[in-house]
Design a protein around this motif. Structure first.
Motif, mmCIF file in Angstrom:
data_model
loop_
_atom_site.group_PDB
_atom_site.id
_atom_site.type_symbol
_atom_site.label_atom_id
_atom_site.label_comp_id
_atom_site.label_asym_id
_atom_site.label_seq_id
_atom_site.Cartn_x
_atom_site.Cartn_y
_atom_site.Cartn_z
ATOM 1 N N THR A 104 0.850 -1.193 0.000
ATOM 2 C CA THR A 104 0.000 0.000 0.000
ATOM 3 C C THR A 104 0.885 1.243 0.000
ATOM 4 O O THR A 104 2.015 1.219 0.501
ATOM 5 C CB THR A 104 -0.923 0.058 1.238
ATOM 6 N N GLY A 137 2.094 4.733 1.307
ATOM 7 C CA GLY A 137 2.086 5.420 2.597
ATOM 8 C C GLY A 137 2.261 6.915 2.442
ATOM 9 O O GLY A 137 1.715 7.529 1.523
ATOM 10 N N LYS A 138 3.073 7.496 3.329
ATOM 11 C CA LYS A 138 3.218 8.957 3.368
ATOM 12 C C LYS A 138 4.078 9.470 2.217
ATOM 13 O O LYS A 138 5.000 8.807 1.762
ATOM 14 C CB LYS A 138 3.826 9.385 4.700
ATOM 15 N N ASN A 149 6.768 0.416 1.076
ATOM 16 C CA ASN A 149 6.998 -0.652 2.050
ATOM 17 C C ASN A 149 8.502 -0.840 2.230
ATOM 18 O O ASN A 149 9.306 -0.400 1.413
ATOM 19 C CB ASN A 149 6.358 -1.957 1.571
ATOM 20 N N LYS A 167 7.710 7.635 12.279
ATOM 21 C CA LYS A 167 6.487 8.442 12.312
ATOM 22 C C LYS A 167 6.630 9.683 13.187
ATOM 23 O O LYS A 167 5.845 10.621 13.064
ATOM 24 C CB LYS A 167 5.300 7.596 12.780
ATOM 25 N N GLU A 182 7.042 1.113 12.106
ATOM 26 C CA GLU A 182 5.618 0.891 11.891
ATOM 27 C C GLU A 182 5.108 1.866 10.828
ATOM 28 O O GLU A 182 5.870 2.612 10.226
ATOM 29 C CB GLU A 182 4.865 1.111 13.213
ATOM 30 N N ASP A 183 3.803 1.872 10.626
ATOM 31 C CA ASP A 183 3.202 2.796 9.660
ATOM 32 C C ASP A 183 3.549 4.238 10.017
ATOM 33 O O ASP A 183 3.746 4.575 11.177
ATOM 34 C CB ASP A 183 1.673 2.630 9.648
ATOM 35 N N GLY A 184 3.582 5.082 8.996
ATOM 36 C CA GLY A 184 3.844 6.497 9.218
ATOM 37 C C GLY A 184 5.263 6.910 8.920
ATOM 38 O O GLY A 184 5.595 8.096 9.003
#
Length: 298
Positions: free
Chosen positions: A12, A14-15, A78, A114, A156-158
């Motif tokens: 996916t 991301g930022k 990713n 993040k 992690e995400d971010g």
């Protein structure tokens, strides 16, 4: 190229980390009148992309948000760790909303978690990506080898992958406000020119270079020094031991200076500062100051 195996249907977008192209591209670029630019998927001309992989790339590209005109961007996808080498394979889109093709050279990229904390840094040659067409997004894998990664685990995400603009801007003069008020504009410009001609610093180097020195009638010694910071982070000096060595290698003065307030030198910058050694710290009135050096004693 082995690149396609990195991109999967489960990936996916991301930022996004976007900057004005003027920060990176030298010279003038045509200005766009559009309010937003939707980038189109672009493949390297040497790639032969299988049909199924084209579907994956298109799927990811459709999730990219429009850019403002005349921006360059890195859109995170990713990170996969190479279990054998410990390297991080960072998947991203390099995007351009310029109305003309561009080809870039070497640029340092940062990995940020993040919270915006740096967790990796490495210089890449963007010529490997080829010429980037106008208003396009090119998928790429940036390999951060183990030595360039500063974290134990994949974030992690971010997280973001970003251009290190501090390294791109060139070394600069960091003039304290007191100096700005006291020095005429012409002298400030002269200092900036001197700094440009000094030897290039290493990326983590802090260097002390002599600028001007004089022995006063009261036998005190005034030494103006360039404090040079090659890091991409600020340095704060609270206490600074310092000694002055003359042309014959003889120590002329030695002291320790408490900086109050703390003296901050900005990233990739040089700050001039004057240190005054009182008479009791000056060891040689007959010093040869035709050449001299300032150093921090070990």
């Amino acid at each position: 190229m082995g690149l396609f195996s990195f991109f999967k249907k489960s990936d996916t977008v991301g930022k996004d980390s976007a900057v004005d192209s003027k920060e990176i591209v030298q010279g003038k670029t045509p200005l766009s009148t559009k309010s937003q630019v939707k980038t189109k998927l672009s493949f390297h001309p040497d790639w032969n992309v299988p049909q199924e992989q084209q579907y994956v790339f298109n799927f990811l590209a459709n999730d990219l948000q429009p850019l403002k005109p005349n921006q360059l961007s890195l859109a995170a996808i990713n990170i996969e760790e190479d279990k054998k080498t410990g390297a991080w394979n960072v998947k991203a889109f390099f995007r351009s909303s310029l109305s003309q093709p561009i080809e870039l050279g070497e640029i340092e990229l940062l990995l940020l978690d993040k919270e915006g904390k740096r967790i990796g840094a490495k210089t890449f040659n963007f010529k490997d990506l080829g010429v980037i067409p106008p208003n396009s997004a090119r998928p790429w894998v940036f390999e951060f080898d183990k030595t360039s990664v500063e974290a134990e685990e994949i974030p992690e995400d971010g997280w973001t992958i970003a251009f290190n603009l501090i390294s791109l801007r060139g070394h600069q003069l960091d003039l304290d406000e007191t100096w700005k008020k006291q020095l005429p504009k012409e002298q400030q410009e002269k200092l900036a020119e001197i700094i440009k001609d000094l030897p290039k610093l290493g990326k983590t180097e802090v260097n002390f270079t002599g600028l001007q020195v004089r022995l006063n009638e009261d036998k005190s010694l005034h030494a103006s020094i360039f404090i040079r910071n090659g890091n991409d982070k600020s340095i704060n000096l609270e206490q600074l031991p310092l000694e002055i060595i003359d042309a014959n290698g003889k120590r002329v003065a030695k002291g320790s200076f408490k900086m109050d307030p703390v003296l901050t030198v900005q990233p990739n910058s040089t700050k001039p500062w004057t240190f005054i050694f009182p008479a009791e710290l000056v060891e040689g009135e007959d010093a040869d100051l035709s050449r001299w050096t300032a150093r921090v004693p070990q």
